[in-house]
Design an enzyme around this catalytic site. Structure first.
Site, PDB file in Angstrom:
ATOM      1  N   ARG A 171     -38.930   1.872  18.165  1.00 19.06           N
ATOM      2  CA  ARG A 171     -37.150   2.215  18.621  1.00 19.06           C
ATOM      3  C   ARG A 171     -37.047   1.443  19.365  1.00 19.06           C
ATOM      4  O   ARG A 171     -38.927   1.086  20.165  1.00 19.06           O
ATOM      5  CB  ARG A 171     -37.025   3.330  18.560  1.00 19.06           C
ATOM      6  CG  ARG A 171     -36.954   5.004  17.404  1.00 19.06           C
ATOM      7  CD  ARG A 171     -36.564   5.957  18.742  1.00 19.06           C
ATOM      8  NE  ARG A 171     -36.675   7.113  17.106  1.00 19.06           N
ATOM      9  CZ  ARG A 171     -37.512   7.724  16.964  1.00 19.06           C
ATOM     10  NH1 ARG A 171     -38.829   7.356  17.458  1.00 19.06           N
ATOM     11  NH2 ARG A 171     -37.657   7.742  15.673  1.00 19.06           N
ATOM     12  N   LYS A 192     -39.721  10.425  20.223  1.00 20.01           N
ATOM     13  CA  LYS A 192     -39.013  11.349  20.517  1.00 20.01           C
ATOM     14  C   LYS A 192     -39.772  12.453  20.663  1.00 20.01           C
ATOM     15  O   LYS A 192     -40.828  13.167  19.713  1.00 20.01           O
ATOM     16  CB  LYS A 192     -37.266  11.302  19.921  1.00 20.01           C
ATOM     17  CG  LYS A 192     -36.513  10.489  19.647  1.00 20.01           C
ATOM     18  CD  LYS A 192     -35.388  10.540  18.339  1.00 20.01           C
ATOM     19  CE  LYS A 192     -34.142   9.576  18.259  1.00 20.01           C
ATOM     20  NZ  LYS A 192     -33.495  10.759  17.643  1.00 20.01           N
ATOM     21  N   HIS A 241     -30.992  -1.423  16.671  1.00 14.74           N
ATOM     22  CA  HIS A 241     -31.464  -0.924  16.032  1.00 14.74           C
ATOM     23  C   HIS A 241     -31.381  -0.778  14.838  1.00 14.74           C
ATOM     24  O   HIS A 241     -32.012  -0.352  13.386  1.00 14.74           O
ATOM     25  CB  HIS A 241     -30.673   0.752  16.356  1.00 14.74           C
ATOM     26  CG  HIS A 241     -31.818   2.006  15.699  1.00 14.74           C
ATOM     27  ND1 HIS A 241     -32.689   2.657  16.497  1.00 14.74           N
ATOM     28  CD2 HIS A 241     -31.060   2.256  14.451  1.00 14.74           C
ATOM     29  CE1 HIS A 241     -32.866   3.725  16.018  1.00 14.74           C
ATOM     30  NE2 HIS A 241     -32.065   3.697  14.862  1.00 14.74           N
ATOM     31  N   ARG A 276     -35.651  -1.552  13.305  1.00 16.26           N
ATOM     32  CA  ARG A 276     -35.524  -0.727  12.908  1.00 16.26           C
ATOM     33  C   ARG A 276     -35.807  -0.395  11.390  1.00 16.26           C
ATOM     34  O   ARG A 276     -36.651   0.225  10.226  1.00 16.26           O
ATOM     35  CB  ARG A 276     -36.059   0.222  13.542  1.00 16.26           C
ATOM     36  CG  ARG A 276     -36.609   1.302  13.263  1.00 16.26           C
ATOM     37  CD  ARG A 276     -35.691   2.670  14.337  1.00 16.26           C
ATOM     38  NE  ARG A 276     -36.371   4.336  14.176  1.00 16.26           N
ATOM     39  CZ  ARG A 276     -37.330   4.015  13.686  1.00 16.26           C
ATOM     40  NH1 ARG A 276     -38.740   4.133  14.435  1.00 16.26           N
ATOM     41  NH2 ARG A 276     -37.324   6.016  13.903  1.00 16.26           N
ATOM     42  N   HIS A 326     -40.980   9.898  12.113  1.00 16.78           N
ATOM     43  CA  HIS A 326     -39.941  11.076  11.494  1.00 16.78           C
ATOM     44  C   HIS A 326     -40.334  12.468  11.979  1.00 16.78           C
ATOM     45  O   HIS A 326     -41.132  12.378  10.863  1.00 16.78           O
ATOM     46  CB  HIS A 326     -38.928  10.111  10.237  1.00 16.78           C
ATOM     47  CG  HIS A 326     -38.301   9.411  10.747  1.00 16.78           C
ATOM     48  ND1 HIS A 326     -37.285   9.025   9.864  1.00 16.78           N
ATOM     49  CD2 HIS A 326     -37.621   8.618  11.387  1.00 16.78           C
ATOM     50  CE1 HIS A 326     -36.747   8.158  10.048  1.00 16.78           C
ATOM     51  NE2 HIS A 326     -36.325   7.917  10.712  1.00 16.78           N
ATOM     52  N   TYR A 345     -33.996   6.252   2.703  1.00 11.98           N
ATOM     53  CA  TYR A 345     -34.019   4.580   2.624  1.00 11.98           C
ATOM     54  C   TYR A 345     -34.926   4.727   1.121  1.00 11.98           C
ATOM     55  O   TYR A 345     -34.633   3.067   0.586  1.00 11.98           O
ATOM     56  CB  TYR A 345     -35.837   4.457   3.240  1.00 11.98           C
ATOM     57  CG  TYR A 345     -35.137   4.334   4.905  1.00 11.98           C
ATOM     58  CD1 TYR A 345     -34.548   2.908   5.687  1.00 11.98           C
ATOM     59  CD2 TYR A 345     -35.584   5.456   5.924  1.00 11.98           C
ATOM     60  CE1 TYR A 345     -34.333   3.009   6.828  1.00 11.98           C
ATOM     61  CE2 TYR A 345     -35.573   5.052   6.838  1.00 11.98           C
ATOM     62  CZ  TYR A 345     -34.330   4.411   7.640  1.00 11.98           C
ATOM     63  OH  TYR A 345     -33.865   3.701   8.927  1.00 11.98           O
TER      64      TYR A 345
END
Length: 350
Positions: free
Chosen positions: A207, A233, A299, A302, A325, A334
């Site tokens: 990110r 995150k 973004h 990514r 993730h 994806y």
């Protein structure tokens, strides 16, 4: 300490009063491991709890918080600023005039056209804000006003997981983009730094915020690759790698002229760069390469990395680990770019 729901003499002041307390609460509960300036952080917290603030003053404080590494605060703050603008058109006299129906009207009008992920962020911000007020307001008799906002009946989302496919570049466009990075005429002071930032993001899929928070101690060479220790995150650590030959020249030249104290990349004052700055660079290079997408921000790099990674290896676990993730279902989007797999449907009636 608890306060009366309509603590101030006007709705504007009351809303901003509660928003300031909420922002302070969020800043203290977000992971602070990426905070670059602890003194500034302490000052922001003190200002938020001291005296009444208007919306413009709050914007300045939140921007300062974001610039020292607390970028997650915008997920909560920005939707609540929009709500403030929405509510002003009604001229309410009391916070008690806000109810579930009014908030659904706000979401319907202010999130139209946004992705499901952005809509969810708006909903989460509202739920957190009014839940916080439910717990913190208190009348003279010790009772409290309860909004009890749930927003379960908002029909604005397209589905449970949101199926809007993200903008991305195909392999040919990525090659053109990489060539444009090296040919783009940056200033002498920013050339090595900007190329380093873009190459790391496109080749590792990290990110933008993770890139801007990298410290020099987080990157080291091992044989023919550089290993990057990333904090994602929720402050979750992960490791990504990039071939040394891709960034060696830009990295070593940047390290020789950088003015950062601890960060890997920074501006000329030694401060953290903003995500908006990186997105402007990406858009300029896309234009120079003749590539146009629905969304041209950083973004998108990514998403391009993740799409190409899945198309090459067909390994969702690998995509999940590379992108950091928490839930593999987030990575599953994806699979929709796997054209070879989808071609099997064309043989159905053969």
């Amino acid at each position: 300490m608890r306060y009366n729901l309509d603590f101030c003499d006007t709705f504007d002041k009351t809303y901003c009063f509660w928003l300031a307390l909420f922002v302070r609460n969020k800043l203290t509960t977000l992971s602070n491991t990426q905070v670059l300036d602890k003194d500034t952080f302490a000052d922001i917290l003190q200002v938020l709890i001291r005296g009444e603030k208007n919306i413009d003053e709050l914007k300045v404080l939140v921007k300062k918080a974001r610039n020292i590494g607390l970028s997650g605060i915008n997920t909560y703050f920005n939707p609540l600023v929009k709500l403030y603008d929405f509510l002003k058109t009604f001229g309410p006299a009391s916070m008690k005039e806000i109810d579930e129906e009014l908030l659904i009207d706000f979401l319907a009008s202010y999130t139209a056209g946004l992705s499901d992920a952005s809509k969810k962020n708006h909903r989460i911000a509202l739920l957190n804000f009014f839940s916080y007020i439910d717990k913190q307001n208190e009348n003279v008799d010790g009772s409290s006003y309860q909004f009890k906002i749930e927003l379960k009946n908002w029909a604005g989302l397209g589905g449970k997981s949101g199926m809007k496919l993200p903008s991305h570049m195909n392999k040919d466009e990525i090659n053109r983009f990489l060539e444009a990075i090296d040919n783009y005429e940056f200033s002498i002071e920013t050339a090595y730094r900007n190329r380093l930032i873009l190459k790391i993001i496109i080749y590792t899929g990290i990110r933008v915020s993770e890139m801007l928070n990298l410290r020099t101690k987080d990157i080291f060479r091992e044989d023919d690759v550089y290993i990057l220790q990333v904090r994602g995150k929720g402050n979750k650590p992960r490791v990504v790698m990039i071939k040394a030959k891709i960034i060696e020249n830009d990295l070593q030249n940047w390290l020789s002229i950088r003015t950062c104290e601890d960060l890997l990349v920074c501006n000329k004052k030694g401060n953290r760069l903003t995500q908006a700055y990186v997105s402007r660079i990406v858009e300029n290079i896309l234009i120079s390469a003749g590539i146009r997408k629905e969304k041209n921000g950083a973004h998108m790099l990514r998403h391009s990395f993740a799409t190409l990674l899945y198309q090459k290896h067909h390994d969702l676990i690998l995509v999940q680990e590379a992108l950091g993730h928490a839930d593999i279902n987030t990575s599953r989007i994806y699979t929709h770019f796997d054209r070879e797999r989808l071609k099997a449907t064309t043989n159905l009636l053969d």
